[in-house]
Design an enzyme around this catalytic site. Structure first.
Site, PDB file in Angstrom:
ATOM      1  N   TYR A 228      81.403  48.237  62.449  1.00 20.89           N
ATOM      2  CA  TYR A 228      80.568  48.511  61.266  1.00 20.89           C
ATOM      3  C   TYR A 228      81.336  48.147  59.999  1.00 20.89           C
ATOM      4  O   TYR A 228      80.845  47.403  59.148  1.00 20.89           O
ATOM      5  CB  TYR A 228      80.122  49.982  61.234  1.00 20.89           C
ATOM      6  CG  TYR A 228      79.294  50.284  60.004  1.00 20.89           C
ATOM      7  CD1 TYR A 228      77.953  49.899  59.938  1.00 20.89           C
ATOM      8  CD2 TYR A 228      79.852  50.888  58.879  1.00 20.89           C
ATOM      9  CE1 TYR A 228      77.188  50.132  58.789  1.00 20.89           C
ATOM     10  CE2 TYR A 228      79.111  51.122  57.730  1.00 20.89           C
ATOM     11  CZ  TYR A 228      77.769  50.744  57.696  1.00 20.89           C
ATOM     12  OH  TYR A 228      77.028  50.963  56.548  1.00 20.89           O
ATOM     13  N   LYS A 232      80.433  44.903  57.630  1.00 27.90           N
ATOM     14  CA  LYS A 232      80.030  45.131  56.236  1.00 27.90           C
ATOM     15  C   LYS A 232      80.995  44.395  55.296  1.00 27.90           C
ATOM     16  O   LYS A 232      80.584  43.822  54.298  1.00 27.90           O
ATOM     17  CB  LYS A 232      80.022  46.633  55.898  1.00 27.90           C
ATOM     18  CG  LYS A 232      78.933  47.444  56.578  1.00 27.90           C
ATOM     19  CD  LYS A 232      77.529  47.022  56.228  1.00 27.90           C
ATOM     20  CE  LYS A 232      77.132  47.317  54.804  1.00 27.90           C
ATOM     21  NZ  LYS A 232      75.710  46.875  54.539  1.00 27.90           N
TER      22      LYS A 232
HETATM   23  N1  LIG Z   1      73.699  55.432  53.700  1.00 27.84           N
HETATM   24  C1  LIG Z   1      74.918  55.220  53.206  1.00 27.84           C
HETATM   25  O1  LIG Z   1      75.678  56.148  52.868  1.00 27.84           O
HETATM   26  C2  LIG Z   1      75.416  53.812  53.052  1.00 27.84           C
HETATM   27  C3  LIG Z   1      76.706  53.624  52.558  1.00 27.84           C
HETATM   28  C4  LIG Z   1      77.168  52.329  52.347  1.00 27.84           C
HETATM   29  C5  LIG Z   1      76.333  51.266  52.634  1.00 27.84           C
HETATM   30  N2  LIG Z   1      75.082  51.473  53.127  1.00 27.84           N
HETATM   31  C6  LIG Z   1      74.263  50.304  53.415  1.00 27.84           C
HETATM   32  O2  LIG Z   1      72.993  50.467  52.813  1.00 27.84           O
HETATM   33  C7  LIG Z   1      72.038  49.674  53.533  1.00 27.84           C
HETATM   34  C8  LIG Z   1      70.805  50.483  53.804  1.00 27.84           C
HETATM   35  O3  LIG Z   1      71.162  51.534  54.670  1.00 27.84           O
HETATM   36  P1  LIG Z   1      70.426  52.957  54.669  1.00 27.84           P
HETATM   37  O4  LIG Z   1      71.492  53.957  54.440  1.00 27.84           O
HETATM   38  O5  LIG Z   1      69.237  52.930  53.799  1.00 27.84           O
HETATM   39  O6  LIG Z   1      70.038  53.058  56.212  1.00 27.84           O
HETATM   40  P2  LIG Z   1      68.652  53.284  56.963  1.00 27.84           P
HETATM   41  O7  LIG Z   1      67.876  54.374  56.313  1.00 27.84           O
HETATM   42  O8  LIG Z   1      69.016  53.412  58.397  1.00 27.84           O
HETATM   43  O9  LIG Z   1      67.877  51.926  56.723  1.00 27.84           O
HETATM   44  C9  LIG Z   1      68.321  50.727  57.291  1.00 27.84           C
HETATM   45  C10 LIG Z   1      67.202  49.722  57.175  1.00 27.84           C
HETATM   46  O10 LIG Z   1      67.673  48.466  57.718  1.00 27.84           O
HETATM   47  C11 LIG Z   1      66.700  48.017  58.639  1.00 27.84           C
HETATM   48  N3  LIG Z   1      67.283  47.149  59.653  1.00 27.84           N
HETATM   49  C12 LIG Z   1      68.314  47.404  60.489  1.00 27.84           C
HETATM   50  N4  LIG Z   1      68.559  46.343  61.274  1.00 27.84           N
HETATM   51  C13 LIG Z   1      67.652  45.381  60.915  1.00 27.84           C
HETATM   52  C14 LIG Z   1      67.389  44.093  61.349  1.00 27.84           C
HETATM   53  N5  LIG Z   1      68.092  43.529  62.340  1.00 27.84           N
HETATM   54  N6  LIG Z   1      66.399  43.394  60.777  1.00 27.84           N
HETATM   55  C15 LIG Z   1      65.663  43.941  59.790  1.00 27.84           C
HETATM   56  N7  LIG Z   1      65.856  45.191  59.311  1.00 27.84           N
HETATM   57  C16 LIG Z   1      66.846  45.902  59.882  1.00 27.84           C
HETATM   58  C17 LIG Z   1      66.119  49.281  59.247  1.00 27.84           C
HETATM   59  O11 LIG Z   1      64.906  48.958  59.867  1.00 27.84           O
HETATM   60  P3  LIG Z   1      64.286  49.805  61.080  1.00 27.84           P
HETATM   61  O12 LIG Z   1      63.466  50.836  60.376  1.00 27.84           O
HETATM   62  O13 LIG Z   1      63.490  48.793  61.845  1.00 27.84           O
HETATM   63  O14 LIG Z   1      65.420  50.373  61.863  1.00 27.84           O
HETATM   64  C18 LIG Z   1      65.967  50.114  57.986  1.00 27.84           C
HETATM   65  O15 LIG Z   1      64.835  49.720  57.246  1.00 27.84           O
HETATM   66  C19 LIG Z   1      72.758  49.189  54.789  1.00 27.84           C
HETATM   67  O16 LIG Z   1      73.175  47.851  54.603  1.00 27.84           O
HETATM   68  C20 LIG Z   1      73.962  50.102  54.882  1.00 27.84           C
HETATM   69  O17 LIG Z   1      75.041  49.493  55.569  1.00 27.84           O
HETATM   70  C21 LIG Z   1      74.609  52.722  53.343  1.00 27.84           C
END
Ligand SMILES: NC(=O)c1ccc[n+]([C@@H]2O[C@H](COP(=O)([O-])OP(=O)(O)OC[C@H]3O[C@@H](n4cnc5c(N)ncnc54)[C@H](OP(=O)(O)O)[C@@H]3O)[C@@H](O)[C@H]2O)c1
Length: 352
Positions: A228, A232
């Protein structure tokens, strides 16, 4: 905000000769790189040249007539960003894996007052054929793209591979974005204040992660947490390399990186083992921000006309009393040789 003017079409697709001497795989936490002679990535706030950005969500301009493509828009930060962009008048393309869920989000955004057109495109960004098909459909519409946001992100409990045989987190965080950015570049060149936004993380700094460009797919060494962080990181190195290439060709398109800090989303509370899930939940409860607040650095990156290149945009802490801070990129993200080597490696993988 620049008005629409036709810029040079960048030729950013050519490969460069890779730089030699790529690092040994990083540890989590990294142990430095005595074997390769590369210093561990810098750590510590003092070195990051951290500065507050004078911006609030009230500064989002009227986005009527602009089109934003947001991947991973079915949930979490992607959904929140799409809502903010739609409320500001942008036409928003929700890129989702599940069309029915996408339709639910679209209807919710419209009901919440989205002023622009909200459309749903089904695509799995980890599947290169699906990315190509998405790009073909966006090509066919012939409309400019003003913003492309690589937000889709995933964890995995074990090493999984895509239809093309790529490790799924690498494909989601770097390979799919690599292909999609290049395919949409001609449309971005016709956009207004056009940019590619990559949603990164601050984790790579904490663990001083280093990419192993010779083992991007984790074939020699793999753990879910390590994959992961490193994928990233690859996404951010790629974004910065794209920006270098765009700047070198005089393109109007910018490539910027923003991260949400710790956001209370499904991803944050996921984990591969029960212990990891408990730790993630505790961290999320203690340090996490709600999604609407966490999305602000990404919203800034996607909409601010004066968004800074070459900097990592993230959330401000209580000391800064601001929603967005910018920091100097460090480690591999700041290293053009690593950027060039990653670009070449992804170029090879994307042809597979
Ligand atoms: N949450 C945090 O604290 C955090 C911290 C640092 C970075 N981030 C980054 O922020 C971004 C959004 O994450 P989030 O926290 O909002 O997570 P989340 O609620 O799990 O949302 C992730 C989204 O990505 C979609 N997705 C995953 N794999 C995909 C694929 N192969 N093709 C198309 N869509 C895909 C998921 O779709 P499905 O609904 O189909 O699964 C969902 O809509 C990510 O890049 C994550 O690495 C998050």
């Amino acid at each position: 905000m620049s008005t629409t003017q036709h810029g040079t079409t960048s030729d950013i697709t050519g490969t460069t000769t890779g730089s030699a001497g790529h690092p040994a795989p990083p540890d989590l936490p990294a142990t430095g790189s005595a074997a390769t002679g590369r210093a561990p990535a810098p750590r510590g706030r003092g070195r990051l040249d951290r500065r507050p950005v004078a911006w609030t969500a009230d500064n989002v301009p009227d986005l009527a007539g602009r089109r934003a493509v947001v991947t991973g828009a079915s949930a979490g930060l992607g959904r929140a960003l799409a809502g903010r962009l739609g409320a500001a008048g942008a036409d928003v393309v929700l890129v989702v894996r599940d069309e029915a869920r996408g339709a639910v989000v679209r209807d919710a955004l419209v009901a919440a007052g989205a002023r622009g057109r909200v459309t749903v495109e089904r695509a799995d960004v980890a599947d290169l054929d699906s990315v190509r098909a998405l790009a073909d459909r966006l090509d066919a519409s012939g409309e400019p793209v003003d913003g492309l946001v690589h937000n889709a992100g995933t964890g995995a409990a074990e090493r999984l591979v895509t239809a093309q045989g790529h490790e799924v987190m690498l494909a989601t965080h770097a390979l799919g974005p690599f292909l999609l950015s290049q395919r949409l570049l001609p449309h971005l060149e016709r956009g207004s204040s056009p940019r590619v936004v990559t949603v990164g993380t601050g984790l790579h700094r904490l663990v001083r992660a280093r990419l192993d460009v010779d083992d991007l797919e984790g074939e020699r060494r793999y753990s879910p947490a390590r994959a992961y962080v490193l994928t990233k990181l690859a996404g951010m190195v790629l974004a910065q390399q794209l920006d270098r290439r765009l700047a070198a060709t005089g393109s109007r398109v910018r490539s910027v990186v923003a991260h949400p800090g710790v956001a209370r989303t499904a991803l944050q509370s996921s984990g591969t083992t029960r212990a990891e899930r408990v730790v993630a939940r505790v961290l999320s409860a203690a340090m996490g921000r709600d999604v609407e607040q966490s999305v602000l650095p990404i919203l800034h990156a996607a909409t601010a006309d004066d968004v800074e290149r070459d900097r990592l945009l993230g959330p401000g802490g209580p000391r800064e009393r601001t929603h967005v801070v910018s920091e100097r990129h460090v480690g591999d993200v700041a290293d053009p040789a690593v950027g060039a080597a990653l670009w070449d490696a992804l170029d090879v993988l994307a042809r597979r």
